[in-house]
Design a protein around this motif. Structure first.
Motif, PDB file in Angstrom:
ATOM      1  N   GLY A 308      -9.432   5.899   3.342  1.00 41.96           N
ATOM      2  CA  GLY A 308      -9.665   4.626   2.447  1.00 41.96           C
ATOM      3  C   GLY A 308      -8.543   4.760   1.210  1.00 41.96           C
ATOM      4  N   THR A 320      -4.422   2.794   3.358  1.00 39.41           N
ATOM      5  CA  THR A 320      -5.587   2.807   4.080  1.00 39.41           C
ATOM      6  C   THR A 320      -6.080   4.420   4.274  1.00 39.41           C
ATOM      7  N   THR A 634     -11.750  -2.308  -0.376  1.00 38.06           N
ATOM      8  CA  THR A 634     -12.718  -1.589   0.284  1.00 38.06           C
ATOM      9  C   THR A 634     -14.095  -1.317  -0.232  1.00 38.06           C
ATOM     10  N   TYR A 654     -18.118   1.753   6.335  1.00 43.05           N
ATOM     11  CA  TYR A 654     -17.017   1.165   5.593  1.00 43.05           C
ATOM     12  C   TYR A 654     -16.897  -0.341   5.784  1.00 43.05           C
ATOM     13  N   ASN A 656     -13.733  -3.247   5.259  1.00 45.73           N
ATOM     14  CA  ASN A 656     -12.377  -3.518   4.740  1.00 45.73           C
ATOM     15  C   ASN A 656     -11.986  -4.984   4.798  1.00 45.73           C
TER      16      ASN A 656
END
Lengths: 844, 421
Positions: A308, A320, A634, A654, A656
């Motif tokens: 993340g 990322t 995110t 998650y 994104n």
């Protein structure tokens, strides 16, 4: 299959000796024993607690465990052993001397008093008292004096939460057959008396200070030193394969590209790689040369992987995720010497020396490692139209490295650390697209210093990279030569501080700082024929604040980076998280944030001729100083569970959104006169642009570990991830990352000084949408599929000597390739084959 | 114990393995290298070496196009006794047989990526890899297996005496424009004419700044009153042609071949009923003109229904020139060239050998189509190939260039073609 390949396991087996009684020391097993000991102590079963603490200490020594053993003995009334173990505790952790010395004094006094027999006084008529004291009186008096002195010290010292002193409720009732020691009641243990902070997992990367994974505001995975040892792997990218959400793409044995949560790409540039918090990225290229890092796996204490955005804490390029390789603290662990050899063409060795004295600790490490290529595109022995860039075109990488570090403690709260390292590497690395694979000679030098006092830390480092690079195999005398030297410097300094305070029921912790970084690039011909010097100055400021009330912790982080080409408003990186502790061992985490990747020096300043395959005709590629940073937004929800000593588990979901990805524009045909300097004609122009598509990514990551019995560890990860590319209303799945990935593994530390481990990774198929120039000079997309694949690895190791200092092992990686030609991890990459390696490791 | 554990590890080190060659990677290209030798007394200039397939030679020996090229900068040449030399290396050649030709670009106007600029101009030094100094036939070079053929000398010794035949077509009325021939009238002779033109073009970058200027002097003007200097053949002045003498004005270099010296023009080797002559006129089908922006002017070409087909045809110099007095066997310069359309063409399509009813090679089937009705209608590009190997094709990129001499060059005419209806 070459016959020689089968000789390797036989060669390794020859090194095995008869097994003897085993003794392994995994931290997880020790934790299990330790927790059971605490439970027994809470129930008053001190015998049981002692047995468990002893098992923990035997499994993985720890000062706190020694303390708890002493405490258990004390509560059982065995003062001799209690005294012995308190003294051992003090020796193991000298910083606790002030806390434990009073306890030792009291225990010693009690023990001495117990061991000194006292006869009852004879009753006499009222006669004048004698003026001469008997020997028994003297002994008793001394004991009383010692106890009183200890009591005075106790009262005047800082309170120790582990020990409570309670004054006696009343005087004793008179003489007894044995010494009636009023002070015997002085030392009454007040719960909680046993310490519980041992073997706890600590992570630092999410917030830049130590915390439990239960407290981390980001999803974090950890690879421990034990994981590394049991795997037998010597390359960090292969270690990262076992982490959920991490993709490792090896186009060659010389280099791997690491991506997190999608965007599996050549020269991946969206993951920040750190060594002890220091960036290892080649800023002009935007990627890390893994096999050129100046550390060996023997020096690694753990690898922490944040999945993340991490820009709120680390700034640019932590888009990322973040990989932080944390090395062993100088003085920790023993000295080691190791060798490894195997196929294909694997040879290596390292030596690590470490030690400490009262205020100083040091570590020195040297090593080398080399590895042959998986395969060759061209048989250079049978080809005369090609020439290799490096003298040795069979070796994928060869690295000679050394590093040293000295830590000095001063003035109780101060710590100064000085370190330096270098690595001299020849590496094969694949460039993007049509450029293919390159050979790179690089000398990387690092100097670093950290000086801290209390909550304030000043850190500075200098990365210096010098070398040359060019096509791995090139035609003879090409009109557009791609060979170039380079010299890159990164100088970074940061001042940070932290503080804790309380407002009512709320506990606060704030960490913040400011920093400056200078980047320079020289001699690099891809920036123009005159290789101009490129210089950038960056500034940053960051703050991370945590507020905890009860079971809820709120985290807010913010960072701003001043980039010479990007408005500050475009680099603001916030992060927010809420962690709810269900209980001491379980937590729910909700977090969201934004991160960015700034353009590399190449993307900003490039002035380069791309060969077209026709000597004398090239495409001109220009950088752009108006590029916007790539951006990610995110949100995720996670659950972490360590509610028993038998397991850990982590699940996260998650989503994104990614925009402004930087890539090459279509080629615009041009008509330019013959250029003598370029020995040809420019047929078109392209440049780096923020591409139009946006991307939506989502995924589920689950990780778990089981420790069912002593010596057995089971682990597994499951990863489902998807990225959708959207442009002009059209959505296309980006399948360069496998939709499904799983890892399962097991290790068994047997009672016979033998470890056995195995690991299986399975990836679903991928489809790469290769962006390549077509005959019209336009960027077209060519779908290229890669089938599903599995990587099976196994290792057996044993320690033939009773002191277990010598370890011999044999390991195989990607064993399935023994029966096949291996597999590709990119349509234009080499086939990844198997490794069979034998290793020797001696710790002293 | 220590020895027992070390020795097997040394054995591990010795267990080496040969790195396999990955069969999925394409075979490496080949290289031809050697020296380029130039007979030229002037200052060194850039040498361009072109490689064409031996089975499809470059003009004038065929109609092939270069597959790749390489350059040798002027600075690389050393000079002695009027001979310049430098080393070269030609990379990127697939397996096969190759012919090398080359030129010294004396005036620096060659450009391989701009169709109209990809040819040698008057005064350039040309040549190639020849059999010997006495046999100037181009010699084939065989390469395969990713190897280098060394010691291949490229000799550039012939100065081009004429300019490229830059032209535009004329309509039936003799006006500049798009000539038309009809399939339905194929039984009767149909023809068209070509007119040489000077070229004064400026190519521009997307931002409008000029990038390349291209100038060819011309058109060549026949002087009907003055016989050619020297006039070794004693020919009378003609309004149609001049006996050849070197001229760097754009002109057609015309010759009816008489290799058997019988005083009669030789028959064409492939087209019945016509004479063997220079220049050769090639036609290639471009497509059906379409007006995509509806402004009344075609701006694109559609190949719908023929997407995988390639069509090539020959036209020939009109024999009416013989009646006009053009001598047989003697090269002459002309500024206008009448051409006869031959209603036949060669069609090439991707095919398996089993499915091919014509000549099959390299997964392509080639057939001769002699039925006029089977020929595709639409625009056909016109290429003039001189005996010197110089060529000119319309339509070409200069159609969108700017003219720097409006009286001497009309860019739009470079967008012309032969329209077959």
């Amino acid at each position: 299959m070459p016959r020689q390949r089968w000789l390797l396991p036989i060669c390794g087996l020859l090194a095995l000796a008869l097994p003897f009684t085993a003794q392994a020391d995994p931290k997880d097993d020790a934790r299990r024993h330790f927790r059971a000991g605490l439970e027994a102590a809470r129930e008053g079963d001190f015998d049981g607690a002692l047995e468990r603490f002893m098992a923990a200490q035997d499994t993985y020594p720890h000062p706190v465990t020694i303390y708890n053993i002493a405490r258990a003995y004390q509560d059982m009334g065995d003062l001799d052993n209690a005294l012995e173990y308190y003294e051992l505790y003090r020796d193991a952790d000298p910083s606790k001397a002030d806390d434990v010395d009073p306890v030792i004094a009291v225990i010693r006094a009690r023990r001495d008093a117990q061991n000194t027999p006292v006869e009852a006084e004879a009753t006499t008529p009222a006669t004048a008292p004698t003026t001469t004291a008997s020997s028994a009186d003297v002994a008793r008096l001394r004991a009383l004096v010692g106890e009183m002195e200890a009591l005075v010290e106790q009262i005047t010292a800082e309170p120790d939460p582990a020990v409570a002193v309670v004054a006696p409720e009343g005087p004793s009732d008179g003489p007894t057959d044995t010494v009636t020691d009023p002070a015997a009641d002085l030392l009454i243990v007040d719960a909680p008396s046993f310490q519980d902070d041992a073997y706890e997992r600590v992570v630092v990367t999410a917030s830049r200070f130590g915390q439990s994974p239960l407290e981390s505001p980001s999803t974090i995975g950890v690879i421990t030193a034990e994981d590394i040892r049991l795997s037998g792997l010597t390359t960090i990218p292969d270690l990262l394969r076992r982490v959920a959400g991490v993709d490792v793409m090896a186009k060659s044995a010389g280099h791997s590209d690491i991506s997190i949560r999608g965007f599996n790409r050549e020269l991946s540039n969206k993951v920040l790689v750190l060594v002890d918090g220091r960036s290892t990225t080649l800023d002009f290229l935007g990627t890390t040369l893994w096999n050129g890092l100046p550390i060996s796996v023997d020096e690694i204490d753990r690898i922490e992987v944040i999945r993340g955005p991490g820009s709120a804490v680390y700034g640019a390029n932590a888009m990322t995720g973040v990989v932080n390789i944390i090395t062993r603290t100088p003085g920790d662990g023993g000295n080691t010497v190791s060798f490894n050899a195997g196929t294909p063409g694997i040879v290596g060795g390292s030596a690590l020396l470490t030690g400490r004295n009262e205020n100083d600790a040091w570590r020195l490490s040297v090593g080398w490692q080399e590895h042959d290529r998986w395969g060759s595109e061209v048989d250079l022995d049978a080809t005369t139209s090609r020439v290799g860039f490096l003298e040795d075109t069979d070796t994928a990488y060869r690295t000679l490295r050394a590093n040293g570090r000295v830590d000095h403690s001063f003035l109780d709260k101060g710590l100064a650390s000085f370190s330096g390292s270098f690595s001299d590497s020849d590496v094969e690395i694949y460039n993007i697209g049509v450029l293919g694979n390159f050979g790179t000679e690089i000398l990387q030098t690092v100097l670093r210093t950290d000086v801290g006092y209390g909550p304030v830390l000043l850190r500075a480092f200098w990365n210096h990279d010098v070398g040359r690079t060019g096509p791995w195999v090139a035609p003879l005398n090409p009109a557009q030569s791609l060979d170039t030297p380079f010299r890159a410097d990164t100088f970074d300094v940061e001042l940070s501080g932290n503080g804790d305070y309380t407002t009512g029921p709320v506990e606060h912790r704030t960490f913040g700082g400011v920093g400056y970084r200078r980047k320079e690039l020289r001699d690099f011909l891809y920036m123009g024929d005159d290789a101009p010097t490129i210089t950038q100055d960056h500034f940053n400021a960051f703050v991370n604040h945590e507020s905890t009330v009860g079971v809820v912790k709120l985290v807010g982080s913010l960072r701003a980076d001043a980039h010479p080409l990007i408005p500050v408003s475009r680099t603001i990186s916030p992060r927010a998280a809420a962690i709810v502790r269900i209980d001491d061992d379980r937590a729910i985490r909700v977090n969201g944030g934004s991160a960015f990747r700034g353009p590399t020096l190449i993307e900003s300043y490039m002035n380069f001729r791309i060969p077209t395959g026709v000597d004398g005709v090239y495409i001109r590629d220009f950088g752009s100083e108006t590029l916007l940073p790539e951006r990610i937004l995110t949100a995720e929800v996670g659950y972490h569970d360590e509610s028993s000593a038998l397991h850990t588990a982590d699940v996260v979901v998650y989503v994104n959104q990614i925009t402004n990805l930087i890539g090459l524009d279509s080629v615009t045909p041009t008509a330019e006169p013959y250029e003598p300097g370029g020995q040809g004609w420019e047929a078109g122009r392209t440049g780096w642009v923020n591409t139009d598509p946006s991307y939506l990514g989502w995924g589920v990551e689950a990780e778990g570990e089981l420790f069912p019995v002593d010596g057995v560890d089971l682990y597994g990860t499951v990863n489902i991830s998807s990225v959708i590319e959207r442009e002009a209303g059209v959505a296309v799945a980006d399948r360069s990352t496998s939709l499904f990935k799983t890892t399962t593994g097991a290790s068994w530390r047997t009672p016979w000084r033998t470890d056995i481990s195995a690991d299986l990774q399975v990836y679903s198929n991928q489809t790469w949408r290769l962006r390549q120039f077509d005959s019209a000079g336009q960027i077209g997309v060519s779908p290229s599929p890669i089938g599903a694949r599995a990587i099976l690895s196994a290792r057996i190791a044993f320690r033939p000597l009773p002191d277990e200092k010598l370890e011999l092992s044999v390991q195989g990686w990607n064993l399935g390739a023994l029966a096949s030609d291996g597999f590709r991890e990119h349509p234009t990459g080499q086939r990844v084959r198997s490794r069979l390696t034998g290793a020797l490791r001696y710790t002293f | 114990m220590r020895t027992l554990t070390v020795l097997p590890l040394l054995a591990l080190v010795a267990c080496d393995e040969t790195i396999p060659t990955d069969p999925d990677f394409p075979s490496p290209d080949n290289t031809i290298s050697g020296a380029v030798v130039v007979s030229f007394p002037g200052e060194p200039a850039t040498a361009i070496i072109l490689a064409g397939r031996a089975d499809n030679p470059l003009p004038p020996n065929g109609t092939g196009r270069p597959v790749t090229l390489t350059t040798v900068p002027a600075a690389d040449f050393s000079q002695a006794n009027g001979v310049q030399s430098a080393d070269y290396a030609m990379n990127g050649l697939p397996d096969g047989d190759w012919l090398l030709s080359g030129l010294i670009d004396v005036d620096g106007d060659f450009h391989p990526n701009i169709d109209a600029l990809g040819g040698a101009t008057c005064g350039d030094i040309v040549g190639g890899h020849i059999v010997s100094l006495t046999d100037t036939t181009f010699a084939a070079i065989s390469v395969d297996g990713g190897n280098e053929a060394t010691g291949i000398t490229v000799t550039l010794a012939s100065t081009l005496p004429v300019e490229r035949p830059a032209f535009f077509p004329l309509t039936a009325t003799g006006a500049p424009g798009i000539p038309i021939v009809e399939r339905d009238r194929a039984a009767e002779p149909q023809g068209f004419a070509l007119q040489t033109t000077g070229v004064h073009a400026a190519l521009r970058r997307p931002d409008g700044t000029p990038s390349i200027s291209y100038d060819l002097e011309g058109p060549y003007t026949v002087d009907p009153e003055s016989p050619a200097e020297g006039n070794p053949f004693g020919l009378a002045p003609s309004p149609v042609y001049d006996v050849f003498s070197p001229s760097c004005d754009t002109a057609f270099f015309v010759q009816f071949l008489d290799d058997d010296a019988d005083g009669m023009p030789d028959p064409h080797p492939t087209v019945p009923g016509v004479f063997n002559s220079w220049p050769q006129i090639g036609l290639t089908w471009v497509g059906v003109p379409v007006d995509t922006n509806a402004d009344g002017t075609p701006d694109a070409f559609s190949r719908e229904g023929h997407e995988t087909e390639e069509w090539a045809a020959l036209s020939v110099v009109s024999p009416t020139l013989l009646q006009a007095g053009v001598p047989v066997g003697i090269p002459v310069l002309m500024s206008q060239l009448p051409v006869v359309w031959v209603p036949a063409a060669q069609r090439s399509t991707p095919s398996t050998e089993a499915d091919c009813t014509g000549t099959w090679a390299n997964d392509v089937c080639t057939e001769l189509v002699t039925t006029p009705a089977a020929l595709p209608t639409g625009a056909w590009a016109i290429t003039v190939i001189e005996s010197t190997g110089q060529t000119w094709t319309v339509p070409n990129t200069l159609a969108t260039s700017s003219s720097t001499d409006a009286a001497g060059f009309i860019p739009a005419l470079q967008g012309s073609f032969l329209l077959v209806e």
